[in-house]
Scaffold this motif. Structure first.
Motif, PDB file in Angstrom:
ATOM      1  N   PHE A  95       0.867  -1.165   0.000  1.00  0.00           N
ATOM      2  CA  PHE A  95       0.000   0.000   0.000  1.00  0.00           C
ATOM      3  C   PHE A  95       0.906   1.217   0.000  1.00  0.00           C
ATOM      4  O   PHE A  95       1.780   1.344   0.855  1.00  0.00           O
ATOM      5  CB  PHE A  95      -0.883  -0.007   1.253  1.00  0.00           C
ATOM      6  N   THR A  96       0.740   2.092  -0.953  1.00  0.00           N
ATOM      7  CA  THR A  96       1.556   3.296  -1.035  1.00  0.00           C
ATOM      8  C   THR A  96       0.674   4.504  -0.787  1.00  0.00           C
ATOM      9  O   THR A  96      -0.413   4.615  -1.351  1.00  0.00           O
ATOM     10  CB  THR A  96       2.215   3.414  -2.424  1.00  0.00           C
ATOM     11  N   TYR A  97       1.152   5.394   0.053  1.00  0.00           N
ATOM     12  CA  TYR A  97       0.402   6.593   0.392  1.00  0.00           C
ATOM     13  C   TYR A  97       1.352   7.774   0.323  1.00  0.00           C
ATOM     14  O   TYR A  97       2.449   7.731   0.859  1.00  0.00           O
ATOM     15  CB  TYR A  97      -0.169   6.471   1.810  1.00  0.00           C
ATOM     16  N   GLU A  98       0.923   8.806  -0.333  1.00  0.00           N
ATOM     17  CA  GLU A  98       1.734  10.013  -0.455  1.00  0.00           C
ATOM     18  C   GLU A  98       0.856  11.190  -0.083  1.00  0.00           C
ATOM     19  O   GLU A  98      -0.300  11.262  -0.486  1.00  0.00           O
ATOM     20  CB  GLU A  98       2.226  10.142  -1.892  1.00  0.00           C
ATOM     21  N   ASN A 113      14.871  16.324   2.361  1.00  0.00           N
ATOM     22  CA  ASN A 113      13.671  16.416   1.521  1.00  0.00           C
ATOM     23  C   ASN A 113      12.385  16.217   2.314  1.00  0.00           C
ATOM     24  O   ASN A 113      11.300  16.171   1.737  1.00  0.00           O
ATOM     25  CB  ASN A 113      13.738  15.380   0.389  1.00  0.00           C
ATOM     26  N   PHE A 114      12.524  16.068   3.648  1.00  0.00           N
ATOM     27  CA  PHE A 114      11.380  15.938   4.554  1.00  0.00           C
ATOM     28  C   PHE A 114      10.472  14.772   4.174  1.00  0.00           C
ATOM     29  O   PHE A 114       9.261  14.919   4.051  1.00  0.00           O
ATOM     30  CB  PHE A 114      10.586  17.248   4.625  1.00  0.00           C
ATOM     31  N   THR A 115      11.057  13.589   4.006  1.00  0.00           N
ATOM     32  CA  THR A 115      10.271  12.401   3.686  1.00  0.00           C
ATOM     33  C   THR A 115      10.617  11.265   4.647  1.00  0.00           C
ATOM     34  O   THR A 115      11.708  11.228   5.224  1.00  0.00           O
ATOM     35  CB  THR A 115      10.518  11.906   2.243  1.00  0.00           C
ATOM     36  N   ILE A 116       9.663  10.349   4.801  1.00  0.00           N
ATOM     37  CA  ILE A 116       9.849   9.162   5.623  1.00  0.00           C
ATOM     38  C   ILE A 116       9.206   7.983   4.905  1.00  0.00           C
ATOM     39  O   ILE A 116       8.160   8.130   4.281  1.00  0.00           O
ATOM     40  CB  ILE A 116       9.246   9.343   7.038  1.00  0.00           C
TER      41      ILE A 116
END
Length: 87
Positions: free
Chosen positions: A4-7, A70-73
Motif C-alpha cells: 500500500f503506497t500513500y503520499e 527532503n522531509f520524507t519518511i
C-alpha cells in the motif's frame, strides 16, 4: 503480503524543517500530547519508533528511511490489528 503506497503533501505556515522535526522526528513525545484520546503511547524499540495505540489496538512499524533534507519518511507496517482490518 500486500503493498500500500500513500503520499501526502501538507501546506501550512510553519517552516518545513520545523514541521518535519515535530511531526516525524519528535512524534514519540508530541503525538500523545496532541491526541491523548486517540494515541495512548509511542514507544521506541531499538531506536525505531513504534508501537502506537489508536482506534486500532496496536500497530508496529519499522522506519525504513528518513530523508531530513527532503522531509520524507518511508516505513513498513510489520504487526498489529491494523493489518487485518482491511484499511
Amino acid at each position: 503480503m500486500g503493498v500500500f503506497t500513500y503520499e501526502d503533501e501538507v501546506t501550512c505556515s510553519i517552516p518545513p524543517a520545523k514541521m518535519f522535526k515535530a511531526a516525524i522526528l519528535d512524534s514519540d513525545n508530541l503525538i500523545p500530547k496532541i491526541m491523548p484520546q486517540a494515541i495512548k503511547c509511542v514507544e521506541i524499540l531499538r531506536r525505531r519508533p513504534i508501537h502506537i495505540g489508536s482506534k486500532f489496538r496496536s500497530m508496529t512499524h519499522r522506519v525504513d528511511a528518513i530523508d531530513k533534507e527532503n522531509f520524507t519518511i518511508s516505513y513498513t507496517v510489520i504487526d498489529g490489528d491494523v493489518l487485518s482490518s482491511g484499511i
